[in-house]
Structure formats: structure tokens, C-alpha cells
Design a protein around this motif. Structure first.
Motif, short mmCIF file in Angstrom:
data_model
loop_
_atom_site.label_atom_id
_atom_site.label_comp_id
_atom_site.label_asym_id
_atom_site.label_seq_id
_atom_site.Cartn_x
_atom_site.Cartn_y
_atom_site.Cartn_z
N PHE A 42 0.83 -1.22 0.00
CA PHE A 42 0.00 0.00 0.00
C PHE A 42 0.86 1.26 0.00
N ASP A 43 2.02 1.19 0.66
CA ASP A 43 2.90 2.36 0.68
C ASP A 43 3.38 2.67 -0.74
N TYR A 44 3.65 1.63 -1.51
CA TYR A 44 4.06 1.79 -2.92
C TYR A 44 2.95 2.52 -3.70
N LEU A 45 1.71 2.10 -3.43
CA LEU A 45 0.58 2.71 -4.15
C LEU A 45 0.37 4.17 -3.74
N ASN A 183 -3.40 0.65 4.76
CA ASN A 183 -4.49 0.14 3.92
C ASN A 183 -5.79 0.87 4.25
N PRO A 184 -6.25 1.79 3.38
CA PRO A 184 -7.47 2.54 3.70
C PRO A 184 -8.72 1.69 3.64
N LEU A 185 -8.59 0.45 3.14
CA LEU A 185 -9.75 -0.44 3.03
C LEU A 185 -9.85 -1.44 4.17
N SER A 186 -8.86 -1.45 5.06
CA SER A 186 -8.89 -2.46 6.12
C SER A 186 -10.07 -2.19 7.07
N ARG A 187 -10.48 -3.22 7.79
CA ARG A 187 -11.59 -3.04 8.75
C ARG A 187 -11.21 -2.03 9.81
N ILE A 194 -10.53 8.03 13.78
CA ILE A 194 -9.58 8.81 12.98
C ILE A 194 -8.58 7.83 12.39
N THR A 195 -8.41 7.87 11.06
CA THR A 195 -7.48 6.93 10.42
C THR A 195 -6.36 7.68 9.73
N ILE A 196 -5.16 7.39 10.16
CA ILE A 196 -3.98 7.99 9.54
C ILE A 196 -3.47 6.99 8.51
N VAL A 197 -3.72 7.27 7.23
CA VAL A 197 -3.28 6.34 6.18
C VAL A 197 -1.85 6.75 5.81
N THR A 240 -8.98 8.20 -3.52
CA THR A 240 -8.91 9.06 -4.71
C THR A 240 -7.45 9.30 -5.09
N HIS A 241 -6.63 9.51 -4.09
CA HIS A 241 -5.19 9.73 -4.34
C HIS A 241 -4.57 8.52 -5.06
N ILE A 242 -4.85 7.33 -4.54
CA ILE A 242 -4.29 6.12 -5.14
C ILE A 242 -4.81 5.97 -6.57
N ASN A 243 -6.10 6.21 -6.72
CA ASN A 243 -6.76 6.11 -8.02
C ASN A 243 -6.13 7.06 -9.05
N GLU A 244 -5.98 8.33 -8.65
CA GLU A 244 -5.41 9.36 -9.53
C GLU A 244 -3.97 9.02 -9.89
#
Ligand code: PTJ
Length: 258
Positions: A42-45, A183-187, A194-197, A240-244
């Protein structure tokens, strides 16, 4: 392990070595090495740098921790291996308690992690042995065992690198949970308040900096940050960041020329 100074993936390899060293010292569970690999991907992405959505989450996290009555930093094997000194420093700046809480709990590893944190300056480490005498309701993993002076009574808990079920259980107990998860998709990412990705190796030092800055601000400033914070928006921004980024990369020349 020698990693040449000019190796193009040096930073990433050095982080990986810390995990391996931590595993050899008895701090990291074997499964922790697998978890790290998932994080690396995920860090790579994300682009291996702290993005604006992570900065916003870090600001809200620090505001929440500074406003808390009983802030606690929960430490597992991976966190202990990657950022021991930084965790101790952050706890000191926040006046927070440090508690060992393991998914793959063994007495040896609890003690090794507590000793390692004390070697890095921790005065007190909760959650070891008999100290983990309280139980989080509706949680069946070893993570349910917590300290009555720490996570049990905490109003805000920082959980770097989690595995899902505990965040949900802590939220159900009415606690504010701050997760650090690449991982922004993890449970965990989706259940946290608050999630620090971001990678813990970048997020924790930035949290120390922000704590020093925010300690000088009035309470109303911190409350305003928390009021305006929307975790769903932050997770959307991360995706969105990963997607872009992938869209841009997929339209560029990927082949490295020699
Ligand atoms: O030490 P223990 O026994 O408590 O076990 C710790 C691990 C991490 C093994 C345990 O909590 C676990 O199995 O976790 P998961 O379910 O693999 O989830 C770990 C999450 O952390 C994943 O979503 C990873 O993407 C993420 N992650 C891995 N490395 C990092 C990270 N997030 C931030 N920074 C990292 N360096």
C-alpha cells in the motif's frame, strides 16, 4: 545485512531490516513480517510519502490525544520494532500511557517488548503479565486482555497497525480510536474514529512535531479541528489519491531507460 548506500530501494529495505531484527530479538510475530509486506504494497501505491489526507488525520489525532483525559498508546510487535524511541517520545509529549497489546500474545514477547521500550526511555509499560487483568467485552482474541490502568479506562487510544476486531470493540465501548494503517480499506481503517493512512515510520515523528506545536494552542483551537474532522472524507481522499496516481502512471512511460 549490508544495503549499499546508493541502492534505489534503500529506505524501504532498511525499514524491512528493522522488522527482521525485531523478529530475531523476539519482538515481532512471524505474522508481523507478512503484515509488513501488505503495508509495503500500500505504501508503494500511496507513493511512500505522507499525503495531505494523512496530515489532516494526524492533526485531528493529536488534537484528540491532547484533549483526552486518559490517552493510551497501544504497542504491538511491529510498532515496537519500527519506532520504539518515537513511541516513548510521543507518549512523553502527550502525557499518555504506553500499553503492550498483542494479537499473537505470548508472555515472552510481552516482556521483550516492554524491556525494549524501557531501553528506549519508557518509564512505565502497562499490559504485561498480570497487569493485563481486565477484559474488553465482545472480543475473543488475545487482544481482549488489557490493563485496568490503561486501555480499559482510556478515552482515546492510538492503535498503530491493527488487525480489525479490537478497533470495533473499543468503539463499541465508546472510546475514540486512532488507527495508523497504510491500507485505507482495512476493517481497522474503516472502523476507527480517525485513520492515519500512512507508514508508522513517517506518521509517529510527524505526530511528535504536531504535539509540540499544538500544546501551545488554546483548547478551543483543538476542539475546532476535531469538530471539522470527517473520517469518511479522509478515507475517500486516500482512495482518490491512489486512483489518480494509478491513472497518471498508467498513462506515462513506465519503462526505465538505460
Ligand atoms: O504483534 P502482534 O501479535 O500484536 O501482531 C501484530 C500484527 C501486525 C501481526 C497483527 O496486528 C496483524 O495481523 O495485523 P494485520 O491484520 O496484518 O493488519 C496490519 C495492517 O497494518 C495492514 O492493514 C497493513 O497494511 C498495515 N501496515 C503494515 N505495515 C505498516 C502498516 N501500516 C502502517 N505502517 C506500517 N509500517
Amino acid at each position: 545485512m549490508f544495503i549499499p548506500p546508493n541502492h534505489p530501494r534503500r529506505t524501504s529495505l532498511l525499514i524491512r531490516e528493522k522488522l527482521v531484527e525485531g523478529f530475531k530479538k523476539g519482538l515481532v510475530a512471524p505474522e508481523g513480517l507478512i503484515a509488513h509486506g501488505r503495508g509495503e504494497c500500500f505504501d508503494y501505491l500511496i507513493g511512500e510519502s505522507t499525503q495531505p489526507f494523512a496530515v489532516k488525520a494526524i492533526e485531528a489525532a493529536v488534537a484528540g490525544l491532547l484533549l483526552a483525559k486518559h490517552p493510551v498508546i497501544s504497542v504491538n510487535g511491529n510498532t515496537a520494532a519500527l519506532v520504539p524511541g518515537e513511541i516513548v517520545e510521543l507518549a512523553r509529549e502527550l502525557n499518555a500511557k504506553i500499553e503492550v497489546n498483542l494479537f499473537y500474545r505470548t508472555r515472552e514477547r510481552e516482556e521483550a517488548i516492554a524491556k525494549w521500550l524501557r531501553e528506549h526511555g519508557a518509564q512505565e509499560v502497562l499490559g504485561v503479565g498480570e497487569d493485563a487483568s481486565a477484559t474488553i467485552p465482545e472480543l475473543f482474541s488475545e487482544r481482549r486482555r488489557v490493563s485496568p490502568r490503561g486501555i480499559l479506562i482510556a478515552d482515546v487510544v492510538l492503535v498503530p497497525l491493527e488487525d480489525g476486531d479490537r478497533t470495533e470493540a473499543l468503539r463499541k465501548m465508546g472510546k475514540t480510536v486512532i488507527a495508523i494503517d497504510l491500507n485505507p480499506l482495512s476493517r481497522t481503517a474503516r472502523a476507527a474514529s480517525i485513520t492515519i493512512v500512512d507508514n508508522v515510520v513517517r506518521a509517529i515523528p510527524l505526530m511528535i512535531e504536531k504535539t509540540r506545536e499544538f500544546k501551545l494552542k488554546p483548547k478551543s483551537y483543538l476542539e475546532e479541528i476535531l469538530r471539522n474532522y470527517d473520517n469518511n472524507k479522509i478515507l475517500q481522499e486516500a482512495l482518490t489519491h491512489i486512483n489518480e496516481r494509478l491513472k497518471q502512471l498508467s498513462n506515462s512511460n513506465l519503462v526505465i531507460q538505460f
